[in-house]
Design a protein around this motif. Sequence first.
Motif, PDB file in Angstrom:
ATOM      1  N   GLU A 163       0.831  -1.210   0.000  1.00 37.98           N
ATOM      2  CA  GLU A 163       0.000   0.000   0.000  1.00 37.98           C
ATOM      3  C   GLU A 163       0.861   1.254   0.000  1.00 37.98           C
ATOM      4  O   GLU A 163       0.552   2.244  -0.673  1.00 37.98           O
ATOM      5  CB  GLU A 163      -0.930  -0.019   1.207  1.00 37.98           C
ATOM      6  N   LYS A 164       1.953   1.224   0.758  1.00 35.97           N
ATOM      7  CA  LYS A 164       2.852   2.383   0.785  1.00 35.97           C
ATOM      8  C   LYS A 164       3.511   2.589  -0.577  1.00 35.97           C
ATOM      9  O   LYS A 164       3.679   3.736  -1.029  1.00 35.97           O
ATOM     10  CB  LYS A 164       3.909   2.195   1.864  1.00 35.97           C
ATOM     11  N   ALA A 165       3.868   1.498  -1.233  1.00 36.08           N
ATOM     12  CA  ALA A 165       4.479   1.619  -2.552  1.00 36.08           C
ATOM     13  C   ALA A 165       3.510   2.244  -3.550  1.00 36.08           C
ATOM     14  O   ALA A 165       3.892   3.083  -4.377  1.00 36.08           O
ATOM     15  CB  ALA A 165       4.946   0.247  -3.035  1.00 36.08           C
ATOM     16  N   GLU A 166       2.232   1.832  -3.473  1.00 31.78           N
ATOM     17  CA  GLU A 166       1.227   2.410  -4.371  1.00 31.78           C
ATOM     18  C   GLU A 166       1.018   3.888  -4.063  1.00 31.78           C
ATOM     19  O   GLU A 166       0.868   4.711  -4.972  1.00 31.78           O
ATOM     20  CB  GLU A 166      -0.098   1.664  -4.235  1.00 31.78           C
ATOM     21  N   ALA A 167       1.018   4.252  -2.790  1.00 31.97           N
ATOM     22  CA  ALA A 167       0.849   5.660  -2.408  1.00 31.97           C
ATOM     23  C   ALA A 167       2.018   6.500  -2.923  1.00 31.97           C
ATOM     24  O   ALA A 167       1.819   7.608  -3.432  1.00 31.97           O
ATOM     25  CB  ALA A 167       0.720   5.775  -0.897  1.00 31.97           C
ATOM     26  N   ARG A 168       3.237   5.987  -2.791  1.00 33.56           N
ATOM     27  CA  ARG A 168       4.409   6.719  -3.278  1.00 33.56           C
ATOM     28  C   ARG A 168       4.334   6.931  -4.785  1.00 33.56           C
ATOM     29  O   ARG A 168       4.754   7.972  -5.310  1.00 33.56           O
ATOM     30  CB  ARG A 168       5.688   5.963  -2.924  1.00 33.56           C
ATOM     31  N   ALA A 169       3.808   5.953  -5.496  1.00 34.82           N
ATOM     32  CA  ALA A 169       3.714   6.069  -6.952  1.00 34.82           C
ATOM     33  C   ALA A 169       2.558   6.964  -7.385  1.00 34.82           C
ATOM     34  O   ALA A 169       2.533   7.437  -8.517  1.00 34.82           O
ATOM     35  CB  ALA A 169       3.547   4.678  -7.569  1.00 34.82           C
ATOM     36  N   THR A 170       1.614   7.225  -6.465  1.00 29.05           N
ATOM     37  CA  THR A 170       0.445   8.030  -6.814  1.00 29.05           C
ATOM     38  C   THR A 170       0.799   9.491  -6.989  1.00 29.05           C
ATOM     39  O   THR A 170       0.402  10.135  -7.966  1.00 29.05           O
ATOM     40  CB  THR A 170      -0.647   7.884  -5.737  1.00 29.05           C
ATOM     41  N   ASP A 171       1.568  10.051  -6.040  1.00 28.98           N
ATOM     42  CA  ASP A 171       1.827  11.484  -6.073  1.00 28.98           C
ATOM     43  C   ASP A 171       3.102  11.781  -5.294  1.00 28.98           C
ATOM     44  O   ASP A 171       3.330  11.202  -4.233  1.00 28.98           O
ATOM     45  CB  ASP A 171       0.650  12.239  -5.437  1.00 28.98           C
ATOM     46  N   PRO A 172       3.952  12.685  -5.789  1.00 27.05           N
ATOM     47  CA  PRO A 172       5.169  13.032  -5.048  1.00 27.05           C
ATOM     48  C   PRO A 172       4.878  13.565  -3.648  1.00 27.05           C
ATOM     49  O   PRO A 172       5.671  13.350  -2.730  1.00 27.05           O
ATOM     50  CB  PRO A 172       5.807  14.119  -5.927  1.00 27.05           C
ATOM     51  N   ARG A 173       3.760  14.260  -3.467  1.00 25.26           N
ATOM     52  CA  ARG A 173       3.436  14.778  -2.134  1.00 25.26           C
ATOM     53  C   ARG A 173       3.061  13.648  -1.189  1.00 25.26           C
ATOM     54  O   ARG A 173       3.332  13.703   0.008  1.00 25.26           O
ATOM     55  CB  ARG A 173       2.321  15.815  -2.226  1.00 25.26           C
ATOM     56  N   ALA A 174       2.424  12.603  -1.717  1.00 31.16           N
ATOM     57  CA  ALA A 174       2.128  11.437  -0.894  1.00 31.16           C
ATOM     58  C   ALA A 174       3.413  10.725  -0.500  1.00 31.16           C
ATOM     59  O   ALA A 174       3.560  10.256   0.633  1.00 31.16           O
ATOM     60  CB  ALA A 174       1.197  10.484  -1.643  1.00 31.16           C
TER      61      ALA A 174
END
Length: 416
Positions: A268-279
């Motif tokens: 889940e963290k990997a997907e969040a990191r790939a979603t947006d640089p601010r995430a």
Amino acid sequence: MNLDPVRNIADTILYEGYILYPYRASAQKNRSRWQFGVVMAPGYAAAEESETSVTRAECVLEHAGRPTVRVLLRFLQVQRRTGDGGVWDEAVEREVEVAADAAALGGDGVTHEFTVEGGEDREEGVVRRREPLAGAVTVRAAEVPGPWRALKLHVMVENRTGLGTVPGRREDALPSALVAAHTIITVDGGKFLSMTDPPEWAQPAVTGCRNEGGWPVLADPGDRVVLSSPIILYDHPELAEESPGELYDGTEIDEILTLRTLALSDGEKAEARATDPRAAALLDRVESMDPQAMARLHGTIRSPRPAAGQEKPPGERPVPWWDPDADAAVSPDTDSVAIGGRPIARGSLVRLRPGARRADAQDMFLAGRLAEVQAVLHDVEDHPYLAVSLADQPDQDLQIAHGRFLYFMPDEVEPQ
């Protein structure tokens, strides 16, 4: 004038709801975005009754004769990213500044037209595209009738972006919108009045103010700055000192969001990191927090004013009323209160006579019951009251051990 503290508040507004926990594009709550301060292109706003292409802020200011007003419009330009497995909207911050002196404020005021360039960036198969924007900011003022030197200030923001074809869906119209639009308004040679607590003479003028898409609040100690926000705020808003950074949800509790974010799986963290640089930056910050920073997230209690008798010399922090050290003379175990001419303290027996002020139907079952006083307490206004336990309760010892008491005012008991 140092606007940094106001900008910090405004930045929170700028990114409120930008991306919500669990900070992944696949999360349902992140599939419908850009909810606050959205000023649409006029073509789309005309087709959708729920949308607008204009915001208005009106407020009242006192002046010394020749005031100068500066308006800083801030908003996000949507940047649509494609080519890395999906579509995701990022944001580019934009600012437009307008100034108007005393002469220019009269009549039609000052209208400043602006444009924001579109563009396209390509990098490693990823395309980021921005649509061109156009708009205008109008600033004008009118004298408040009466003997006071006061002006009713009017600030209007318009989206004037032209559309070849009006989009049928909101998400397709967002790239031509001014998102999270708000204004920081400053005055030289005067000061603003509160819109929620104006002086009596200014109430008619304040009541006549028209605000659409935002609400102006006092934003600095000298009342020379107003922040017109699409999110309702009180005068003189502040950021919590304990908050270490943006979580994009100012209505949530930082501690809860931080702990929930830490509990995300690696995937889940990997997907969040790939979603947006601010995430990705949010995750980096959360994962690097030390125990001291985590402890501060638990928050604090802030007393709005020192309790009576607790004022401290300048430079020395007052002890708030809820702190046990606020009054070392208070001792619930040994204090007493006079009832019917008799001192009542811990261990005293009293007969319960619930008073008329109570609205709890269960009190009828307590009337006439015998109780033992466990403590004499005082509320924040220094009024005494009693913590008691029922003398004939089978589990009285257990109730006392757990601190489960009943509470009565002195006029609701009779000494025994």
